[in-house]
Write an enzyme that holds these catalytic residues in place. Structure first.
Site, mmCIF file in Angstrom:
data_model
loop_
_atom_site.group_PDB
_atom_site.id
_atom_site.type_symbol
_atom_site.label_atom_id
_atom_site.label_comp_id
_atom_site.label_asym_id
_atom_site.label_seq_id
_atom_site.Cartn_x
_atom_site.Cartn_y
_atom_site.Cartn_z
ATOM 1 N N HIS A 278 0.874 -1.167 0.000
ATOM 2 C CA HIS A 278 0.000 0.000 0.000
ATOM 3 C C HIS A 278 0.917 1.224 0.000
ATOM 4 C CE1 HIS A 278 -2.685 -2.955 2.038
ATOM 5 N NE2 HIS A 278 -3.662 -2.282 1.456
ATOM 6 N N ASP B 126 2.174 2.172 3.390
ATOM 7 C CA ASP B 126 3.110 1.236 4.027
ATOM 8 C C ASP B 126 4.544 1.670 3.779
ATOM 9 O OD1 ASP B 126 0.966 -0.524 4.598
ATOM 10 O OD2 ASP B 126 1.173 -1.422 2.616
ATOM 11 N N GLU C 75 -10.441 -6.824 -4.645
ATOM 12 C CA GLU C 75 -10.336 -7.865 -3.617
ATOM 13 C C GLU C 75 -11.620 -7.925 -2.798
ATOM 14 O OE1 GLU C 75 -7.608 -8.836 0.310
ATOM 15 O OE2 GLU C 75 -6.690 -7.976 -1.475
ATOM 16 N N GLU D 171 -8.998 -13.803 -1.425
ATOM 17 C CA GLU D 171 -8.303 -14.131 -0.181
ATOM 18 C C GLU D 171 -9.077 -15.186 0.600
ATOM 19 O OE1 GLU D 171 -7.700 -12.040 4.064
ATOM 20 O OE2 GLU D 171 -6.714 -10.974 2.409
ATOM 21 N N ASP E 200 -0.605 -12.236 2.175
ATOM 22 C CA ASP E 200 -1.254 -11.239 3.020
ATOM 23 C C ASP E 200 -1.518 -11.899 4.375
ATOM 24 O OD1 ASP E 200 -2.628 -9.200 4.151
ATOM 25 O OD2 ASP E 200 -4.323 -9.236 2.790
#
Length: 436
Positions: free
Chosen positions: A100, A103, A231, A267, A338
């Protein structure tokens, strides 16, 4: 300078190895179904959990020991993290990483200062990518942590927040392109609602679609050819998020003429929260032509939130790889970890143990899935189970040659349907156990 002097480059040592700093199943160059493990799996390490995770939870502050991090939000500290991150990536033989914007780069006191910070960070990231050979799987913008996004970003009731989000995504796409990112991901962390008493759902969905169309238009304008990904997640932090599962995302994309430009980044933990298995989400996205990438993690079935644990269950990874292989792989996507180490696993070495376990689990799942596919026992059973559709009345229905009237005539003449056969679920589950 090395930040992990006691950690060598992680090597493949085979299933009999008892070295916790070695791969037992992940052999990057091993060929499976005509392609190397490295190319099948395209492992990626995330920046947010690996480099920014502290082990904090709602009941206490962080526990993680990170000697290289002074705890500040300065650009200098961010630059030091990059050095540490690429040592981790290289020692784990990870071909990709993901971030991101917030981040990797600290937010400044204004958008201008924030963008200037990001330019300095992007330069360093590019230099480290060039030196190491590690590539950017995808970038994305964090539009959920800052208080300005409390009502969402592209679905906010405040038009200025929408505009800020657009400016932030514009910059993130530019940096993703600059660094050779192969995808760009949207996760709508707060793109949803807590209460319908204060929400105009139709207007918010229209705004979300407009935002995505703007992103598509800008990508074309600057020549960014990476794959856009969405996502899915059903809830948390909102009560209901608009990207709740694969089916909802695909319905939204199709309704707003966005499906040609987007695929899904799925995910496991999000699938569980949506009441699905990861295999279900992968298969649904796959047969819609929308399977783009995966976030590789798992949840704790005894806990009802997004725990983002590293995957170690061979059943799970086998199911994932069966679905991925069935639909021809993940293209420009990857197996993106992740996932975060547990709060109690606070030492730097635990980052290596966690990723080694996840990489081995997916490598083992790939090998098992390929063996199952080679033997054909499951696919042959499915083909046999649906054989009534391959000829006669079934084939005629599928080709569009029948109607309610013609099928009534057919059944009046036949009298009743043919008897059903057992689904053999338990037998098939037993067969899968043969391979594990």
């Amino acid at each position: 300078m090395t930040y992990f002097p006691g950690v060598p480059k992680i090597q493949y040592e085979g299933p009999k190895s008892r070295n916790p700093l070695a791969f037992r199943w992940y052999n990057p160059d091993e060929m499976i179904e005509g392609k190397s493990m490295k190319d099948h799996l395209r492992f990626s390490i995330v920046y947010w959990h690996t480099m920014r995770g502290t082990g904090s939870d709602p009941f206490g502050p962080g526990t993680a020991i990170r000697p290289w991090d002074d705890g500040s939000n300065s650009v200098d500290n961010a630059l030091k993290r990059i050095e540490v991150a690429f040592e981790i990536f290289e020692k784990l033989q990870a071909p990709f990483y993901a971030w991101h914007d917030r981040d990797v780069s600290p937010e400044g006191s204004s958008l201008k200062e924030t963008n200037a910070n990001f330019d300095r960070i992007a330069k360093s990231l590019g230099e480290h990518q060039q030196k190491s050979g590690v590539k950017l799987l995808w970038g994305t913008a964090n539009m959920f942590s800052h208080p300005r996004f409390m009502h969402g970003a592209s679905t906010s009731c405040n038009a200025d927040v929408f505009a800020f989000g657009a400016a932030q995504v514009k910059k993130a796409i530019e940096v993703t392109k600059q660094l050779g990112g192969e995808n760009y991901v949207f996760w709508g962390g707060r793109e949803g609602y807590q209460s319908l008493y204060n929400t105009d759902m139709k207007r918010e969905l229209d705004h979300l679609a407009r935002f995505f169309h703007m992103a598509v238009d800008y990508a074309k304008k600057i020549g960014f050819t990476g794959q856009f990904l969405i996502e899915p997640k059903p809830k948390e932090p909102t009560k209901h998020q608009y990207d709740s599962d694969a089916a909802a995302c695909i319905n939204f994309l199709r309704a707003y003429d966005l499906l040609p430009y987007f695929k899904l980044n799925l995910e496991t933990n999000h699938a569980t929260l949506a009441g699905h298995t990861m295999m279900h989400e992968l298969d649904y996205a796959g047969h819609q032509g929308a399977l783009g990438s995966i976030d590789a993690n798992t949840g704790d079935l005894l806990l009802g939130w997004d725990t983002d644990q590293f995957p170690t269950d061979f059943y799970l990874t086998t199911q994932c790889m069966l679905a991925i292989l069935k639909h021809g792989g993940i293209g420009k996507g990857g197996v993106n970890f992740d996932a975060k180490v547990r709060r109690e696993s606070f030492e730097p070495i635990d980052l290596f143990h966690a990723h080694i376990g996840g990489m081995d689990a997916f490598a083992r799942g790939l090998k098992i899935a390929a063996e199952i596919r080679k033997d054909g026992v499951v696919s042959d059973f499915i083909k046999q189970r649906y054989r009534s559709w391959d000829s006669g009345i079934g084939a005629s229905i599928e080709s569009g040659n029948e109607s309610f009237e013609s099928l009534e005539k057919y059944m009046l003449e036949k009298g009743d349907s043919a008897p059903n056969e057992s689904g053999r679920q338990e037998m098939l589950e037993n067969i899968i156990n043969w391979y594990l």
